[in-house]
Every structure is written in structure tokens, then in C-alpha cells.
Design a protein around this motif. Structure first.
Motif, PDB file in Angstrom:
ATOM      1  N   GLU A 251      31.312  33.807  56.496  1.00 36.68           N
ATOM      2  CA  GLU A 251      30.520  34.140  57.682  1.00 36.68           C
ATOM      3  C   GLU A 251      29.898  35.528  57.558  1.00 36.68           C
ATOM      4  OE1 GLU A 251      33.264  33.723  60.861  1.00 36.68           O
ATOM      5  OE2 GLU A 251      33.232  31.517  60.861  1.00 36.68           O
ATOM      6  N   GLN A 252      30.662  36.475  56.977  1.00 33.93           N
ATOM      7  CA  GLN A 252      30.170  37.841  56.826  1.00 33.93           C
ATOM      8  C   GLN A 252      29.016  37.933  55.828  1.00 33.93           C
ATOM      9  OE1 GLN A 252      31.717  41.090  58.214  1.00 33.93           O
ATOM     10  NE2 GLN A 252      31.955  39.442  59.685  1.00 33.93           N
ATOM     11  N   SER A 253      29.034  37.097  54.799  1.00 34.23           N
ATOM     12  CA  SER A 253      28.071  37.240  53.705  1.00 34.23           C
ATOM     13  C   SER A 253      26.921  36.241  53.759  1.00 34.23           C
ATOM     14  CB  SER A 253      28.794  37.091  52.361  1.00 34.23           C
ATOM     15  OG  SER A 253      29.343  35.794  52.223  1.00 34.23           O
ATOM     16  N   GLN A 254      26.888  35.392  54.761  1.00 37.30           N
ATOM     17  CA  GLN A 254      25.899  34.318  54.777  1.00 37.30           C
ATOM     18  C   GLN A 254      24.466  34.834  54.744  1.00 37.30           C
ATOM     19  OE1 GLN A 254      26.754  31.345  57.668  1.00 37.30           O
ATOM     20  NE2 GLN A 254      25.073  30.011  57.054  1.00 37.30           N
TER      21      GLN A 254
ATOM     22  N   GLY B   6      35.658  37.338  48.451  1.00 38.47           N
ATOM     23  CA  GLY B   6      36.631  38.390  48.175  1.00 38.47           C
ATOM     24  C   GLY B   6      36.110  39.794  48.388  1.00 38.47           C
ATOM     25  N   HIS B   7      34.933  39.924  49.005  1.00 40.69           N
ATOM     26  CA  HIS B   7      34.323  41.234  49.197  1.00 40.69           C
ATOM     27  C   HIS B   7      34.626  41.800  50.586  1.00 40.69           C
ATOM     28  CE1 HIS B   7      31.186  41.658  45.827  1.00 40.69           C
ATOM     29  NE2 HIS B   7      32.019  40.693  45.477  1.00 40.69           N
ATOM     30  N   VAL B   8      34.719  43.115  50.652  1.00 45.95           N
ATOM     31  CA  VAL B   8      34.733  43.843  51.920  1.00 45.95           C
ATOM     32  C   VAL B   8      33.316  44.340  52.152  1.00 45.95           C
ATOM     33  CG1 VAL B   8      35.540  45.916  53.095  1.00 45.95           C
ATOM     34  CG2 VAL B   8      37.149  44.541  51.771  1.00 45.95           C
TER      35      VAL B   8
ATOM     36  N   ILE C 137      31.950  45.463  48.649  1.00 44.59           N
ATOM     37  CA  ILE C 137      32.949  45.911  47.678  1.00 44.59           C
ATOM     38  C   ILE C 137      33.795  44.727  47.256  1.00 44.59           C
ATOM     39  CG2 ILE C 137      34.815  47.555  47.244  1.00 44.59           C
ATOM     40  CD1 ILE C 137      33.841  49.053  49.782  1.00 44.59           C
ATOM     41  N   GLY C 138      33.817  44.430  45.958  1.00 50.14           N
ATOM     42  CA  GLY C 138      34.612  43.328  45.452  1.00 50.14           C
ATOM     43  C   GLY C 138      34.224  42.983  44.032  1.00 50.14           C
ATOM     44  N   ASN C 139      34.996  42.111  43.400  1.00 47.78           N
ATOM     45  CA  ASN C 139      34.728  41.684  42.032  1.00 47.78           C
ATOM     46  C   ASN C 139      34.560  42.874  41.098  1.00 47.78           C
ATOM     47  OD1 ASN C 139      34.349  39.727  40.022  1.00 47.78           O
ATOM     48  ND2 ASN C 139      32.120  39.797  40.250  1.00 47.78           N
TER      49      ASN C 139
END
Length: 445
Positions: free
Chosen positions: A243-246, A280-282, A308-310
């Protein structure tokens, strides 16, 4: 953790239990008031560290000496500054900050500072732990001074998750804005979640404690996905992240995810979500960066969204006249070092980055959550190093990082850096639209 002592509090003889005036030094961790202690308490703290870590303490900034007469205002300010530098030097050493004595000292200091002001400090109470879908878990009959580690254990028992799987999760502070959860910071192992939350709510009234996974490497998902309770927690977080990254990642994947969610196909949902770029990202909003990166003559401060992630920091910059954001990816393994800068006007995070072979450049990201970004960087570095050392789970990662207080580890403690990477042969692929990196003959740090 960034320790600072921005100010002091003078306690008059009238308000002192022993009828003597004294000064309290207000210790902040990552910009938030954590505890207030006297000089004598910190001197005892230093004496014990000298006993436990004699070799390590040789590289720590000197502790300000005791004086036998009352200090003037100027001398008090000098002592405050010296104590601040001393603490900042101490917390650079992982062997010290993971020791039981360090944790016990600051746990007691927080309790002494705030528990006396809390009417329910001596009573057992109920604490609410949230999930990222706003589901609440009520932990009953716990002490107001219970530490984060003990609260996490109680939470694991409440949801009946295996202890081995619980080590993949941790507690975090989140804020609720416009019915959406926004991360604030992880809880420190040695703090009291109740006391910290009570202080946090003075400025962020909707703050809450959230249980979520604590690792970055998505390969760990496969160790949890076949356990029903662990899988449910992964599903909740995966749904939140999608939902955050859509808006950042237009793809048909979201339509497929909706179908799987409607069919309660949690495992398939997680497996498909793991293929998403921002899984997996913030994601942090309201950040800014000087852009373009490689042309100082044309640089200007641009608003960006930071993901932030990967093992990467991705800045999504909106340039003038363009609807689509420009993505700039910074690989963690090419960050030589970083620092959080705190001023009265702003907070930012600056890191030295390997732009291309033999070309290091300082990059600055302006964000109120610079301390959180620093924490994320450190935990990703820890995971990378632990994985190369053979760690197979977050719990073994912690074991790799913590000291057992042997003489050999004490002697080597001063060699442990904070946020520094060694040169490796890693050849992780970059995103194709990261124009500032030259892939030819480039090494990671």
C-alpha cells in the motif's frame, strides 16, 4: 544511537532530598530526552566501564575530571560539552553498548528520571501493541518499567509464536497521521516502552508501539512462511508495504495481489509481494537532496521521497516539469561512512559515497528522521557483515555482533568502527536508471 546532552537542569537545595543543590545532565538519544543523571552517576558509570573494558576504554574520549568546588556557569557548560563528547565516543563501540552493564545503567537511569513522575509507575498495567493493519494486541498485567526485550517476549507468548521465530521481529514506535502509520524509530532493548511512549505522546499524541519484522534480507522470509502465525505477521507487513509503495511502482502486480488477498491466499500473496521493487522497504516522505548529484554548478535542493531497503537508499526526486520522479539509488556497500548532523535549524544525514572508481563524494539528505536512516544503515551493515561471517538468522546476527567479554574481544573492541564498510568483491546490480554510477571497473567499499 546518537547521544547528546543539549542542556542541564539545576535542582535547588530546597527541592533536593539531601538539601544540597546539584545539576542534572539531560541525556537525549536520537534527539529525544531519555534520562537525566548527575555527574557522580556518570563518573561511577565510567569507573565501571574502565574496570570491564580496560583496553577498549583507552581509545574513548577522556571523562571530565572531578572538581572540589562549586562550578561556575561557564565550568558547568564545559562539563556538559565534555560529557557529551565522552558519551558519543562510548556509544561508537559496539562491545560496550551491547554489554549488560551499559543496558542496565541506562534502563535504571530512565526509570529514576520518569518513573517517579508517573502515578502508575508502581502498578501493573495493560499495554497495547499494534500491527501494521491496526490490529491491537493487549499485553496484560505488566510493569510500567518493563524493558523492551521482556515486552517482546510477552507479546510472543500472547500471539503464541515460537520463540525461534520471535527473534525475527522487534518493537517500533509509529505515529498515526491521516489514518496511516508512519515509522518513528525502533525501541532500544534497554528502555521502558511504557515510559518512553508516555514521553513521546507529549509531542506526538497518536504514537503507538508496533510489532513488525526486524530484518532486511528477504531470504529470511522463507524460514517463516510455512509457520501459520509467523506467516500472518509477514502478510500484514507485506500488505502495508504494498500500500505504501503502490504510487512509486506502477505494475500489474497490485491487481494480482488484490485477488490473492480476497481469496485469503496469504502465502501466495507474500511470495508475489517479494517480487515487488519496494518490498521490505521503509519509506520516508518530506525529505530533500541536492540534485543533480554530479554537477555542483546546477545543484538545487529538491524534495524527494526516501525508500530504504534491499541494501540501498533510493531517492525519488521530482524534477521541474516532469511528472515522473527520477530515482537515484545509493548502494549501502558503496557508502564509506556517514554521520548525523544536528543543528538548531535542521537535522540531516551525510554519507561519503563511491560515485565511481577512485571518486568518493559527500551526499547530504535532509530529513527530520536522519537518526532513523542512520539506524537503518547500521542494521543493514550489520546484516551484511554477519551474513558473510555465516549468520543464518537475525538472532545469530546479534550473537555475531555482541561481546562475550573475553580478553581477545576487549583488545579488539577499539578496532570496531561504526558505519564503516571494508572493500569487497560484491557485484550487486544497480538499477538501470541510476545515471550517476559508472559500472565499469567499480568496486564496492
Amino acid at each position: 544511537m546518537h547521544f547528546s546532552i543539549p542542556d542541564t537542569t539545576e535542582i535547588s537545595a530546597k527541592n533536593s532530598s539531601n538539601q544540597q543543590a546539584y545539576t542534572l545532565f539531560n541525556i537525549h538519544i536520537n534527539g529525544i530526552h531519555f534520562c537525566s543523571v548527575r555527574y557522580s552517576q556518570l563518573r561511577t558509570f565510567n569507573d565501571e566501564l574502565q574496570r570491564l573494558f580496560s583496553s577498549t576504554m583507552a581509545s574513548i574520549d577522556p571523562f571530565p575530571p572531578k572538581k572540589f568546588f562549586a562550578l561556575s556557569a561557564r565550568e558547568t557548560e564545559e562539563r556538559r560539552s565534555s560529557l557529551e563528547h565522552y558519551l558519543q565516543s562510548v556509544v561508537q563501540n559496539r562491545f560496550i553498548i551491547t554489554s549488560s552493564y551499559f543496558k542496565e545503567f541506562f534502563s535504571n537511569a530512565q526509570n529514576e528520571t520518569f518513573a517517579s513522575d508517573s502515578s502508575d509507575a508502581n502498578e501493573n498495567l495493560n499495554l497495547t501493541i499494534c500491527l501494521l493493519n491496526n490490529h491491537e494486541i493487549i499485553i496484560e498485567n505488566v510493569s510500567a518499567t518493563v524493558t523492551t526485550s521482556r515486552l517482546l517476549d510477552a507479546c510472543g507468548k500472547k500471539i503464541q509464536i515460537q520463540q525461534d521465530f520471535l527473534t525475527y521481529f522487534a518493537l517500533y514506535f509509529y505515529d498515526v497521521k491521516d489514518n496511516q502509520l508512519t515509522i518513528i524509530r525502533p525501541l532500544y532493548e534497554f528502555e521502558s516502552p511504557y515510559l518512553s511512549l508516555k514521553q513521546l505522546k507529549k509531542t506526538q499524541q497518536q504514537a503507538c508501539i508496533v510489532l513488525k519484522k526486524s530484518y532486511w534480507d528477504s531470504e529470511f522470509d522463507m524460514k517463516l512462511i510455512d509457520d501459520r502465525r509467523a506467516r500472518n505477521l509477514l502478510y500484514v507487513q507485506a500488505q502495508y508495504e504494498m500500500e505504501q509503495s503502490q504510487d512509486l511502482y506502477p505494475s500489474d502486480i497490485y491487481r494480482q495481489l488484490d485477488i490473492l488477498r480476497e481469496n485469503n491466499s496469504f502465502k501466495d500473496y507474500i511470495l508475489l509481494a517479494r517480487t515487488s521493487k519496494f518490498y521490505g522497504h521503509v519509506i520516508l516522505k518530506q525529505c530533500s537532496i541536492l540534485y543533480p548529484i554530479t554537477d555542483p554548478t546546477k545543484q538545487k535542493l529538491c524534495q524527494c521521497l526516501l525508500s530504504i531497503g534491499n541494501n540501498e537508499l533510493i531517492c525519488c526526486v521530482k524534477t521541474d516539469g516532469k511528472k515522473k520522479s527520477k530515482e537515484i539509488a545509493f548502494k549501502v556497500t558503496r557508502i564509506r561512512c556517514w554521520k548525523v548532523n544536528w543543528t538548531k535549524s535542521e537535522i540531516n544525514l551525510t554519507f561519503e559515497y563511491l560515485i565511481k572508481k577512485d571518486h568518493l563524494q559527500w551526499i547530504t539528505i535532509h530529513t527530520e528522521q536522519a537518526a532513523l536512516v542512520s539506524n537503518c544503515l547500521q542494521s543493514m551493515v550489520d546484516e551484511i557483515l554477519a551474513k558473510r561471517a555465516g549468520a543464518t538468522s537475525p538472532s545469530s546476527t546479534a550473537t555475531t555482533n555482541e561481546t562475550t567479554a573475553t580478553s581477545s574481544e576487549k583488545n579488539n573492541a577499539s578496532k570496531v568502527g561504526n558505519g564503516l564498510m571494508i572493500r569487497t568483491e560484491s557485484n550487486w546490480k544497480q538499477f538501470g536508471n541510476d545515471e550517476m554510477l559508472d559500472e565499469d571497473n567499480d568496486d564496492d567499499l
